[in-house]
Design a protein around this motif. Structure first.
Motif, PDB file in Angstrom:
ATOM      1  N   ALA A  73      -3.857  -2.932  -9.236  1.00 21.35           N
ATOM      2  CA  ALA A  73      -3.113  -4.157  -8.945  1.00 21.35           C
ATOM      3  C   ALA A  73      -2.879  -4.363  -7.459  1.00 21.35           C
ATOM      4  CB  ALA A  73      -1.763  -4.143  -9.670  1.00 21.35           C
ATOM      5  N   CYS A  74      -3.075  -3.326  -6.659  1.00 24.19           N
ATOM      6  CA  CYS A  74      -2.854  -3.441  -5.215  1.00 24.19           C
ATOM      7  C   CYS A  74      -4.012  -4.202  -4.583  1.00 24.19           C
ATOM      8  CB  CYS A  74      -2.743  -2.056  -4.577  1.00 24.19           C
ATOM      9  SG  CYS A  74      -2.489  -2.100  -2.785  1.00 24.19           S
ATOM     10  N   PRO A  75      -3.739  -5.180  -3.740  1.00 23.00           N
ATOM     11  CA  PRO A  75      -4.834  -5.909  -3.088  1.00 23.00           C
ATOM     12  C   PRO A  75      -5.687  -4.975  -2.229  1.00 23.00           C
ATOM     13  CG  PRO A  75      -2.728  -7.041  -2.786  1.00 23.00           C
ATOM     14  CD  PRO A  75      -2.419  -5.703  -3.359  1.00 23.00           C
ATOM     15  N   ALA A  94       0.134   1.649  -2.134  1.00 25.84           N
ATOM     16  CA  ALA A  94      -0.300   0.524  -1.305  1.00 25.84           C
ATOM     17  C   ALA A  94      -0.742   1.006   0.068  1.00 25.84           C
ATOM     18  CB  ALA A  94       0.826  -0.503  -1.173  1.00 25.84           C
ATOM     19  N   ARG A 133      -4.378  -0.032   0.811  1.00 24.76           N
ATOM     20  CA  ARG A 133      -4.389  -1.216   1.670  1.00 24.76           C
ATOM     21  C   ARG A 133      -4.747  -0.883   3.119  1.00 24.76           C
ATOM     22  NH1 ARG A 133      -4.787  -6.777   1.036  1.00 24.76           N
ATOM     23  NH2 ARG A 133      -3.523  -7.879   2.576  1.00 24.76           N
ATOM     24  N   ASN A 174      13.282  -5.934  -0.812  1.00 26.82           N
ATOM     25  CA  ASN A 174      12.298  -6.149  -1.858  1.00 26.82           C
ATOM     26  C   ASN A 174      12.892  -6.947  -3.012  1.00 26.82           C
ATOM     27  OD1 ASN A 174      10.346  -4.397  -0.504  1.00 26.82           O
ATOM     28  ND2 ASN A 174      11.790  -2.789  -1.021  1.00 26.82           N
ATOM     29  N   VAL A 201       6.569 -10.858  -8.786  1.00 22.76           N
ATOM     30  CA  VAL A 201       5.645 -10.109  -7.929  1.00 22.76           C
ATOM     31  C   VAL A 201       5.885  -8.612  -8.095  1.00 22.76           C
ATOM     32  CG1 VAL A 201       4.824  -9.768  -5.563  1.00 22.76           C
ATOM     33  CG2 VAL A 201       5.679 -12.016  -6.281  1.00 22.76           C
ATOM     34  N   VAL A 246       3.907  -3.076  -6.028  1.00 23.31           N
ATOM     35  CA  VAL A 246       2.764  -2.648  -5.222  1.00 23.31           C
ATOM     36  C   VAL A 246       2.208  -3.805  -4.392  1.00 23.31           C
ATOM     37  CG1 VAL A 246       0.926  -3.065  -6.931  1.00 23.31           C
ATOM     38  CG2 VAL A 246       0.729  -1.145  -5.315  1.00 23.31           C
ATOM     39  N   ARG A 247       2.324  -5.027  -4.883  1.00 24.28           N
ATOM     40  CA  ARG A 247       1.887  -6.174  -4.081  1.00 24.28           C
ATOM     41  C   ARG A 247       2.876  -6.466  -2.955  1.00 24.28           C
ATOM     42  NH1 ARG A 247       0.954 -10.837  -8.140  1.00 24.28           N
ATOM     43  NH2 ARG A 247       1.176 -12.038  -6.205  1.00 24.28           N
ATOM     44  N   GLN A 248       4.165  -6.282  -3.228  1.00 21.95           N
ATOM     45  CA  GLN A 248       5.151  -6.451  -2.165  1.00 21.95           C
ATOM     46  C   GLN A 248       4.934  -5.424  -1.048  1.00 21.95           C
ATOM     47  OE1 GLN A 248       9.282  -6.944  -3.485  1.00 21.95           O
ATOM     48  NE2 GLN A 248       8.519  -7.287  -5.557  1.00 21.95           N
ATOM     49  N   ALA A 252       2.186  -3.842  -0.301  1.00 21.87           N
ATOM     50  CA  ALA A 252       0.966  -4.134   0.445  1.00 21.87           C
ATOM     51  C   ALA A 252       1.280  -5.095   1.588  1.00 21.87           C
ATOM     52  CB  ALA A 252      -0.097  -4.725  -0.479  1.00 21.87           C
ATOM     53  N   ALA A 253       2.124  -6.093   1.316  1.00 23.33           N
ATOM     54  CA  ALA A 253       2.529  -7.035   2.360  1.00 23.33           C
ATOM     55  C   ALA A 253       3.334  -6.328   3.449  1.00 23.33           C
ATOM     56  CB  ALA A 253       3.338  -8.179   1.749  1.00 23.33           C
TER      57      ALA A 253
END
Length: 417
Positions: A33-35, A66, A70, A281, A311, A314-316, A318-319
């Motif tokens: 799920a991590c970009p 991440a 990432r 977060n 969201v 793991v996506r947070q 990554a940012a």
């Protein structure tokens, strides 16, 4: 090898056992799920050296995964987990750590995962020695994500205990519980206000004192790289939960954490051209958040409003890594905080959640909250209800803690091949 068929047994949101295969798959799912890295963020050779304090669960685990995927970090993760016994499995974080080590190895990243008391000076010495001997003597990033019930101050030997209480007056709030058959119930619970030194004790555990001590320890050894950045993970949340959270004892600790960030930011800017921030977060189902009255109900309702728009951690994170490494500029609010929760706290989202909160009862909750998602998320914290796992099959529970000597050899072999 000890193999057992494991079924979920719980007391409220606390499960007695964890499923190794389910925990491993949940880590793999987070990785997927991590970009992927952007061209600007893809590591060129060795990635930055990072330390994640609290690397086995929640946002700390997300930060570790991440960071690996990432931006290609290498370095050290610290957590405190219990291994398997004859009667019990290991903690879920133990199995997640083993899976994280496998992913790091497969990615060719040298990641050392340590198990012990992150509050102790002996752990800080162990980490500093590793940075010095194994990672070139320079640390680029530190992510601090610790949620603990107590802390012993290594300087004084005093043990402090954190509490979840409002400040000034009792708080009466709705909360969500499930009975032994998994049937949901909305109850009202009242929490007595903090008394005595409850606030000071909680701040001593969950505030910024240990984060600052980590920085002091590493700086004294000359291990902070030029441009070093550090972030402590935090949460603000909704006005619906503010009395027990942001305006309560934990909120006082978060305020101390943010004040510590401002102090550290000024100091690091002067000494190494670095930065210190808190990262706010968004809501998530974690082992620590389910213990807070009202948070389970709020998160279930939030998911009911947002659906897939909620969201994941793991996506947070990554940012956040993009901002810490300069792939994206630091996006700070007026208090100097990175805000990764803006998707949650828009006026429209909060108004919709508040409307559902008002009408939430045991009879209506199934129509207002995504209960299937929430209850599955709780079970997945312990490795249950993870798609693709055969829970009728025996599984080995005596998974070893990752060998810290194997990662450097495997990563080095991959790098040289």
């Amino acid at each position: 090898m000890n193999e057992r068929v494991l079924t979920p047994r719980s007391r409220g949101f606390l499960f007695l056992d964890s499923h190794p295969a389910g925990c491993a798959q949940s880590v793999a799912d987070m990785w997927d799920a991590c970009p992927a890295p952007t061209p600007a963020g893809a590591p060129d050779g060795d990635g930055p050296v990072a330390l994640v304090v609290g690397s086995s669960a929640g946002y700390g685990l997300a930060a570790t995964l991440a960071g690996l995927k990432r931006v290609g970090i290498r370095g050290i993760g610290v957590s405190f987990e219990k291994g398997p016994t004859e009667r019990r499995t290991a903690t879920a974080g133990w199995y997640r750590t083993a899976a994280t080590a496998d992913l790091a190895r497969a990615a060719g990243r040298d990641l050392v995962l340590l198990n012990g008391d992150a509050f102790s000076d002996s752990m800080k010495d162990q980490v500093a020695d590793l940075v010095e001997r194994r990672f070139g003597g320079r640390l680029d990033h530190l992510v601090y994500s610790v949620a603990a019930p107590r802390r012993t101050d290594p300087a004084t030997g005093t043990t402090y205990a954190s509490v979840l209480k409002p400040i000034g007056r009792p708080d009466r709030t709705k909360t969500l519980v499930f009975d032994e058959e998994g049937v949901p119930e909305v109850r009202e619970v009242e929490t007595a206000p903090a008394e005595g030194d409850d606030v000071e004790q909680t701040v001593a555990v969950m505030g910024g004192a240990d984060w600052e001590r980590w920085i002091d320890h590493l700086a004294a050894r000359g291990l902070l790289a030029e441009g070093f950045t550090t972030a402590a993970l935090s949460y603000i949340g909704s006005s619906l939960t503010a009395a027990i959270y942001r305006q309560g004892t934990i909120g006082a600790a978060k305020a101390h954490l943010e004040a510590t960030a401002r102090t550290l930011n000024e100091r690091l800017g002067t000494t190494v051209g670095g930065r210190a921030v808190t990262s706010v977060n968004g809501a998530a189902v974690t082992q620590s958040s389910t213990a807070i009255p009202g948070i389970a109900l709020y998160t279930g309702l939030l998911r009911g409003v947002l659906g897939e728009g909620l969201v994941p951690p793991v996506r947070q994170l990554a940012a956040l890594w993009d901002q810490l490494t300069g792939v994206a500029p630091l996006d700070l609010d007026a208090e100097g905080r990175v805000r990764l929760d803006t998707w949650e706290l828009t006026d429209g989202v909060q108004a919709a959640v508040a409307e559902r909160w008002k009408t939430a009862t045991t009879a209506t909750i199934a129509d207002l909250a995504d209960l299937d998602w929430f209850s599955a998320e709780v079970r997945r914290l312990y490795g249950f209800s993870v798609p693709g796992i055969d829970y009728a099959a025996p599984v080995a529970t005596d998974v070893p803690w990752p060998d810290p000597t194997s990662h450097a050899r495997d990563a080095g072999t991959r790098a040289g091949s």
